[in-house]
Motif scaffolding. Sequence first.
Motif, PDB file in Angstrom:
ATOM      1  N   SER A  25       0.842  -1.198   0.000  1.00  0.00           N
ATOM      2  CA  SER A  25       0.000   0.000   0.000  1.00  0.00           C
ATOM      3  C   SER A  25       0.875   1.245   0.000  1.00  0.00           C
ATOM      4  O   SER A  25       2.033   1.217   0.434  1.00  0.00           O
ATOM      5  CB  SER A  25      -0.934   0.017   1.211  1.00  0.00           C
ATOM      6  OG  SER A  25      -0.196   0.119   2.420  1.00  0.00           O
ATOM      7  N   ASP A  27       0.389   3.941   1.759  1.00  0.00           N
ATOM      8  CA  ASP A  27       0.474   4.579   3.078  1.00  0.00           C
ATOM      9  C   ASP A  27       0.988   3.632   4.164  1.00  0.00           C
ATOM     10  O   ASP A  27       0.770   3.844   5.350  1.00  0.00           O
ATOM     11  CB  ASP A  27      -0.892   5.137   3.480  1.00  0.00           C
ATOM     12  CG  ASP A  27      -1.979   4.062   3.531  1.00  0.00           C
ATOM     13  OD1 ASP A  27      -1.673   2.887   3.209  1.00  0.00           O
ATOM     14  OD2 ASP A  27      -3.129   4.393   3.880  1.00  0.00           O
ATOM     15  N   TYR A  28       1.684   2.585   3.766  1.00  0.00           N
ATOM     16  CA  TYR A  28       2.079   1.517   4.680  1.00  0.00           C
ATOM     17  C   TYR A  28       2.847   2.025   5.906  1.00  0.00           C
ATOM     18  O   TYR A  28       2.644   1.526   7.021  1.00  0.00           O
ATOM     19  CB  TYR A  28       2.928   0.498   3.924  1.00  0.00           C
ATOM     20  CG  TYR A  28       3.145  -0.804   4.667  1.00  0.00           C
ATOM     21  CD1 TYR A  28       2.203  -1.827   4.598  1.00  0.00           C
ATOM     22  CD2 TYR A  28       4.293  -1.017   5.429  1.00  0.00           C
ATOM     23  CE1 TYR A  28       2.386  -3.026   5.277  1.00  0.00           C
ATOM     24  CE2 TYR A  28       4.486  -2.209   6.110  1.00  0.00           C
ATOM     25  CZ  TYR A  28       3.536  -3.201   6.036  1.00  0.00           C
ATOM     26  OH  TYR A  28       3.729  -4.388   6.710  1.00  0.00           O
ATOM     27  N   TYR A  29       3.725   3.005   5.726  1.00  0.00           N
ATOM     28  CA  TYR A  29       4.560   3.497   6.835  1.00  0.00           C
ATOM     29  C   TYR A  29       4.173   4.906   7.306  1.00  0.00           C
ATOM     30  O   TYR A  29       4.941   5.537   8.027  1.00  0.00           O
ATOM     31  CB  TYR A  29       6.028   3.521   6.413  1.00  0.00           C
ATOM     32  CG  TYR A  29       6.619   2.171   6.081  1.00  0.00           C
ATOM     33  CD1 TYR A  29       6.850   1.223   7.069  1.00  0.00           C
ATOM     34  CD2 TYR A  29       6.979   1.852   4.769  1.00  0.00           C
ATOM     35  CE1 TYR A  29       7.418  -0.014   6.765  1.00  0.00           C
ATOM     36  CE2 TYR A  29       7.537   0.623   4.457  1.00  0.00           C
ATOM     37  CZ  TYR A  29       7.758  -0.306   5.454  1.00  0.00           C
ATOM     38  OH  TYR A  29       8.317  -1.524   5.145  1.00  0.00           O
ATOM     39  N   ASP A  30       3.031   5.385   6.868  1.00  0.00           N
ATOM     40  CA  ASP A  30       2.658   6.763   7.204  1.00  0.00           C
ATOM     41  C   ASP A  30       2.674   7.031   8.701  1.00  0.00           C
ATOM     42  O   ASP A  30       3.065   8.114   9.147  1.00  0.00           O
ATOM     43  CB  ASP A  30       1.275   7.089   6.632  1.00  0.00           C
ATOM     44  CG  ASP A  30       1.326   7.369   5.135  1.00  0.00           C
ATOM     45  OD1 ASP A  30       2.421   7.249   4.548  1.00  0.00           O
ATOM     46  OD2 ASP A  30       0.279   7.708   4.557  1.00  0.00           O
ATOM     47  N   ARG A  31       2.257   6.061   9.500  1.00  0.00           N
ATOM     48  CA  ARG A  31       2.218   6.244  10.955  1.00  0.00           C
ATOM     49  C   ARG A  31       3.463   5.700  11.647  1.00  0.00           C
ATOM     50  O   ARG A  31       3.927   6.271  12.634  1.00  0.00           O
ATOM     51  CB  ARG A  31       0.983   5.573  11.543  1.00  0.00           C
ATOM     52  CG  ARG A  31      -0.329   6.210  11.116  1.00  0.00           C
ATOM     53  CD  ARG A  31      -1.509   5.558  11.822  1.00  0.00           C
ATOM     54  NE  ARG A  31      -2.772   6.195  11.470  1.00  0.00           N
ATOM     55  CZ  ARG A  31      -3.947   5.832  11.964  1.00  0.00           C
ATOM     56  NH1 ARG A  31      -4.022   4.830  12.845  1.00  0.00           N
ATOM     57  NH2 ARG A  31      -5.051   6.450  11.583  1.00  0.00           N
ATOM     58  N   CYS A  33       6.616   5.130  10.296  1.00  0.00           N
ATOM     59  CA  CYS A  33       7.914   5.695   9.892  1.00  0.00           C
ATOM     60  C   CYS A  33       7.694   6.818   8.883  1.00  0.00           C
ATOM     61  O   CYS A  33       8.022   6.693   7.700  1.00  0.00           O
ATOM     62  CB  CYS A  33       8.803   4.603   9.295  1.00  0.00           C
ATOM     63  SG  CYS A  33      10.555   5.038   9.256  1.00  0.00           S
ATOM     64  N   PRO A  34       7.128   7.934   9.333  1.00  0.00           N
ATOM     65  CA  PRO A  34       6.716   9.002   8.416  1.00  0.00           C
ATOM     66  C   PRO A  34       7.842   9.680   7.635  1.00  0.00           C
ATOM     67  O   PRO A  34       7.585  10.269   6.590  1.00  0.00           O
ATOM     68  CB  PRO A  34       6.006   9.998   9.345  1.00  0.00           C
ATOM     69  CG  PRO A  34       6.532   9.704  10.709  1.00  0.00           C
ATOM     70  CD  PRO A  34       6.768   8.228  10.729  1.00  0.00           C
ATOM     71  N   LYS A  35       9.093   9.611   8.127  1.00  0.00           N
ATOM     72  CA  LYS A  35      10.206  10.271   7.433  1.00  0.00           C
ATOM     73  C   LYS A  35      11.018   9.301   6.580  1.00  0.00           C
ATOM     74  O   LYS A  35      12.107   9.623   6.132  1.00  0.00           O
ATOM     75  CB  LYS A  35      11.112  10.958   8.453  1.00  0.00           C
ATOM     76  CG  LYS A  35      10.435  12.105   9.188  1.00  0.00           C
ATOM     77  CD  LYS A  35      11.399  12.802  10.130  1.00  0.00           C
ATOM     78  CE  LYS A  35      10.714  13.964  10.855  1.00  0.00           C
ATOM     79  NZ  LYS A  35      11.647  14.646  11.795  1.00  0.00           N
ATOM     80  N   GLU A  37      10.772   8.111   3.431  1.00  0.00           N
ATOM     81  CA  GLU A  37      11.135   8.472   2.064  1.00  0.00           C
ATOM     82  C   GLU A  37      12.163   9.599   2.035  1.00  0.00           C
ATOM     83  O   GLU A  37      13.051   9.618   1.185  1.00  0.00           O
ATOM     84  CB  GLU A  37       9.880   8.825   1.263  1.00  0.00           C
ATOM     85  CG  GLU A  37       8.900   7.657   1.187  1.00  0.00           C
ATOM     86  CD  GLU A  37       8.055   7.658  -0.063  1.00  0.00           C
ATOM     87  OE1 GLU A  37       8.446   8.273  -1.066  1.00  0.00           O
ATOM     88  OE2 GLU A  37       6.989   7.023  -0.042  1.00  0.00           O
ATOM     89  N   ASP A 139       4.743   7.325  -6.794  1.00  0.00           N
ATOM     90  CA  ASP A 139       4.524   6.838  -5.439  1.00  0.00           C
ATOM     91  C   ASP A 139       4.747   5.333  -5.414  1.00  0.00           C
ATOM     92  O   ASP A 139       4.140   4.592  -6.190  1.00  0.00           O
ATOM     93  CB  ASP A 139       3.104   7.168  -4.966  1.00  0.00           C
ATOM     94  CG  ASP A 139       2.911   8.657  -4.733  1.00  0.00           C
ATOM     95  OD1 ASP A 139       1.848   9.172  -5.132  1.00  0.00           O
ATOM     96  OD2 ASP A 139       3.813   9.292  -4.169  1.00  0.00           O
ATOM     97  N   LYS A 142       4.334   0.108  -0.741  1.00  0.00           N
ATOM     98  CA  LYS A 142       5.290  -0.395   0.258  1.00  0.00           C
ATOM     99  C   LYS A 142       4.667  -1.500   1.115  1.00  0.00           C
ATOM    100  O   LYS A 142       3.463  -1.675   1.125  1.00  0.00           O
ATOM    101  CB  LYS A 142       5.763   0.765   1.135  1.00  0.00           C
ATOM    102  CG  LYS A 142       6.533   1.831   0.359  1.00  0.00           C
ATOM    103  CD  LYS A 142       6.745   3.103   1.151  1.00  0.00           C
ATOM    104  CE  LYS A 142       5.473   3.944   1.273  1.00  0.00           C
ATOM    105  NZ  LYS A 142       5.068   4.550  -0.009  1.00  0.00           N
TER     106      LYS A 142
END
Length: 317
Positions: A25, A27-31, A33-35, A37, A139, A142
């Motif tokens: 997906s 947004d896999y790491y949005d919460r 590991c937000p930094k 990329e 995009d 991930k």
Amino acid sequence: MQAIVAALGSAVLLLFVAGGASGLSLDYYDRTCPKLEHSVRWAVKKAMKNDNTVPAALLRMHFHDCFIRGCDGSVLLNSTAKNTAEKDGPPNISLHAFYVIDHAKEAVEAQCPGVVSCADILALAARDAVALSGGPYWDVPKGRKDGRISRAIDTRQLPAPTFNISQLQQSFSQRGLSMEDLVALSGGHTLGFAHCSSFQNRIHNFDAASDVDPSMYPPFAAQLRKACPAHNKAKGAGSTLDPTAAKFDNAYFKVLLRGKSVFTSDQALLTVPKAKALASKFAEDGEEFEKAFVKSMIKMSSLSGGQEIRLNCRVVR
């Protein structure tokens, strides 16, 4: 170049936003590991300042990873006393820039330990390598996991630069990739360099009738023969794959149509009507090539594989 992704239509990307059959997906790491990329891009950008061959190396590394058991970071594993790993298999001996992934992984681990796979970091680094070389940005879905198996013998599965079109089609179709994917991903050769050994078969003792592949533009063949004399053993000798080897563009397809391709596998694209038509389209329209390349990269990099999150990309956890 976000417009390139938008032009693909939302269907492909929406599949990954929702999780999709691949389990990946956007947004896999949005919460967690937000930094992520930002950290990966920083590592790639820093390396490129000192070495302009890094983009080609990272793109090729990702491709070679995904074509063996899926995109699982197995190409990053070191050999051990009991096992010779993929990176030490004959097709991968010339792979380099593994340190870029190491640096990115170190930065990511400092922020969010044990969360992000090496396979995801490699997929992001390959995308950044393309974008930072003037190519499209997309995009990256991930959620990949890292694999535990890495065997040099398995590198025999990789498509070779000496392959004909039938061999290429078989290699790609076994991984669910189409003729369109084959031609678009071949365009990744716009970045990079070929060592003499990978194309000696075209410029010396080609067949009983000719010393040089007759499909090659004669002055270009002469140039290659000068750079790579018969039985040449010099390290570092070879040729760039197109005239703008540090820039991601459609020059590869332009020179291909002029008989100035380096590999047998490049020339093979002109031996069947469908592949030749696609190569011609991409040579004429750089945006069409970028759209097709992004679509095929997302498809290829979603090949499944792996079971864990490695803390060190070179060692099984």
